[in-house]
Enzyme design. Sequence first.
Site, PDB file in Angstrom:
ATOM      1  N   CYS A 198       0.847  -1.202   0.000  1.00 32.93           N
ATOM      2  CA  CYS A 198       0.000   0.000   0.000  1.00 32.93           C
ATOM      3  C   CYS A 198       0.877   1.244   0.000  1.00 32.93           C
ATOM      4  O   CYS A 198       1.459   1.576  -1.028  1.00 32.93           O
ATOM      5  CB  CYS A 198      -0.979  -0.008   1.161  1.00 32.93           C
ATOM      6  N   SER A 199       0.995   1.920   1.120  1.00 34.14           N
ATOM      7  CA  SER A 199       1.722   3.186   1.098  1.00 34.14           C
ATOM      8  C   SER A 199       2.405   3.471   2.432  1.00 34.14           C
ATOM      9  O   SER A 199       2.508   4.617   2.833  1.00 34.14           O
ATOM     10  CB  SER A 199       0.758   4.318   0.764  1.00 34.14           C
ATOM     11  N   CYS A 200       2.845   2.433   3.135  1.00 31.97           N
ATOM     12  CA  CYS A 200       3.510   2.644   4.422  1.00 31.97           C
ATOM     13  C   CYS A 200       4.711   3.562   4.222  1.00 31.97           C
ATOM     14  O   CYS A 200       5.504   3.370   3.302  1.00 31.97           O
ATOM     15  CB  CYS A 200       3.963   1.311   5.017  1.00 31.97           C
TER      16      CYS A 200
HETATM   17 FE    FE Z   1       1.813  -0.227   3.333  1.00 32.18          FE
END
Ligand code: FE
Length: 199
Positions: A107-109
Amino acid sequence: MASYKHTAALPDTVLRVKALESLLTEKGLIDPAALDELIDTYENRIGPRNGAQVVARAWADPEYKKRLLDDGTSAILELGFSGVQGEDMVIVENTPSVHNMIVCTLCSCYPWPVLGLPPVWFKSAPYRSRAVIDPRGVLKEFGVELDPDIEIRVWDSTAETRYMVLPLQPEGTDGMSEDELADIVQRDSMIGTAVVTAP
Ligand code: FE
């Protein structure tokens, strides 16, 4: 199962945010342009300045650098930066023979306390998949052409661990103050999609 922290933007949440934004705009309570400006500020200016200070300190103080590489979270806290999405920080050091790059394939950690909000491209599907399959090609698109003998290591951030790159200090900058050094460290160099160059 992905944890709450890892799924940063559930479609439902995105819809709710959009709905709130429309409603607040309609009622004249917010100005969408001002909101964009605010996001830009956190994404590009305030956020990454924290990380730049960490990098500058590490370049200027070898003892600090040692602590930073040993326990990123507490060394970053020494400079007063901590918080959500920065609880378990691992700093990966670029050397003349190794270049590090970070991604979150799922995702976008992203390490908010040191880098602010993630840029749109970091969250995009092409970056997330291609950073792993063809890191050299991705770097080229960012304008970074590394010598073929430099090894590229890609680090996949997760809910548990957030990475930040300690870029290589450019030659000829030894005499610079910590503030001056922090000024030359841009966000992308701490993600690993740029290198720092001397001013
Ligand atoms: Fe993530």
